[in-house]
Write an enzyme that holds these catalytic residues in place. Structure first.
Site, PDB file in Angstrom:
ATOM      1  CG  ASP A   1     -11.632   2.355 -23.066  1.00  0.00           C
ATOM      2  OD1 ASP A   1     -11.963   2.753 -24.011  1.00  0.00           O
ATOM      3  OD2 ASP A   1     -11.414   2.448 -22.237  1.00  0.00           O
TER       4      ASP A   1
ATOM      5  NE  ARG B   1     -16.124   0.262 -23.342  1.00  0.00           N
ATOM      6  CZ  ARG B   1     -14.514   0.389 -22.078  1.00  0.00           C
ATOM      7  NH1 ARG B   1     -14.497  -1.125 -22.294  1.00  0.00           N
ATOM      8  NH2 ARG B   1     -14.567   0.578 -21.155  1.00  0.00           N
TER       9      ARG B   1
ATOM     10  CB  CYS C   1     -18.706   1.368 -20.985  1.00  0.00           C
ATOM     11  SG  CYS C   1     -18.791   3.634 -21.118  1.00  0.00           S
TER      12      CYS C   1
HETATM   13  P1  4NP Z   1     -15.793   4.505 -22.529  1.00  0.00           P
HETATM   14  O1  4NP Z   1     -14.603   4.729 -22.535  1.00  0.00           O
HETATM   15  O2  4NP Z   1     -15.410   4.147 -21.335  1.00  0.00           O
HETATM   16  O3  4NP Z   1     -16.433   3.493 -23.566  1.00  0.00           O
HETATM   17  O4  4NP Z   1     -16.607   5.877 -22.701  1.00  0.00           O
HETATM   18  C1  4NP Z   1     -13.189   5.719 -22.180  1.00  0.00           C
HETATM   19  C2  4NP Z   1     -13.952   6.830 -22.589  1.00  0.00           C
HETATM   20  C3  4NP Z   1     -12.923   7.491 -21.613  1.00  0.00           C
HETATM   21  C4  4NP Z   1     -11.978   6.790 -20.645  1.00  0.00           C
HETATM   22  C5  4NP Z   1     -11.852   5.951 -20.535  1.00  0.00           C
HETATM   23  C6  4NP Z   1     -12.656   5.015 -21.340  1.00  0.00           C
HETATM   24  N1  4NP Z   1     -11.325   7.960 -19.895  1.00  0.00           N
HETATM   25  O5  4NP Z   1     -10.372   7.265 -18.891  1.00  0.00           O
HETATM   26  O6  4NP Z   1     -11.246   9.305 -19.586  1.00  0.00           O
END
Ligand code: 4NP
Length: 174
Positions: free
Chosen positions: A146, A34, A28
């Site tokens: 997300d 995720r 992800c």
């Molecule tokens: P993930 O969620 O891609 O599901 O781990 C996110 C966690 C942090 C960030 C973006 C998406 N971020 O930009 O910090």
């Protein structure tokens, strides 16, 4: 019912021929919501089915800003309520992942495009399969959203979708 994605069928056949485990990488953006949840869910399913030895399972992120961190505390809490203990430490996707893993599962179109652009060759590109292509109970879904800026329902929805996809993957690779 959706058919099993061709790269999954190929990976299963290659593992059967070689006797080696199938190496699965979930990807992800941050590798704190995720994909570490997908990793924990798939590991738990394979352990409960007694087939964990047939797999190597990891996750990684396209944004390295959370490297070394445990999953987001909200995701850890929601996952724990379903019996998953998430202990992965965030790490960025590496070019060597395309050599080291048989199957790479991005959560959304942006993840897919970035992995596709990073892949060093066509064989590597052919390892990339959208996570939602595995879903059976979410037939219209094209991405795992997300949850980072969402409330509790966002995390629950992600876990529902990931359980669906991971059960289907375990069935396909059994
Ligand atoms: P993930 O969620 O891609 O599901 O781990 C996110 C966690 C942090 C960030 C973006 C998406 N971020 O930009 O910090």
């Amino acid at each position: 019912m959706k058919s099993i994605p061709a790269p999954v069928v190929r990976a299963k056949e290659a593992a059967a021929r070689s006797g080696r485990p199938v190496k699965v990488l979930f990807v992800c953006l941050g590798n704190i919501c995720r994909s570490p949840a997908a990793e924990g869910i798939f590991r738990s399913i394979t352990e409960s089915r007694g087939i964990a030895g047939n797999f190597e399972i990891d996750s990684a992120g396209l944004y390295g800003g959370h490297a070394g961190e445990l999953p987001d505390s909200r995701m850890r809490v929601h996952a724990f309520q379903r019996g998953y203990n998430l202990t992965h430490r965030s790490r960025p996707v590496r070019t060597s992942d395309f050599r080291d893993f048989d199957l790479i599962f991005p959560m959304d179109d942006s993840n897919f495009s970035r992995l596709d652009a990073m892949a060093p060759d066509v064989e590597s590109q052919d390892k990339i399969v959208r996570m939602t292509d595995l879903c059976r109970r979410h037939p219209g879904a094209t991405y795992v959203p997300d949850p980072y800026y969402e409330g509790a329902e966002g995390f629950e929805m992600v876990l529902d979708m990931l359980e669906d996809a991971c059960e289907s993957l375990a069935d396909a690779l059994n």
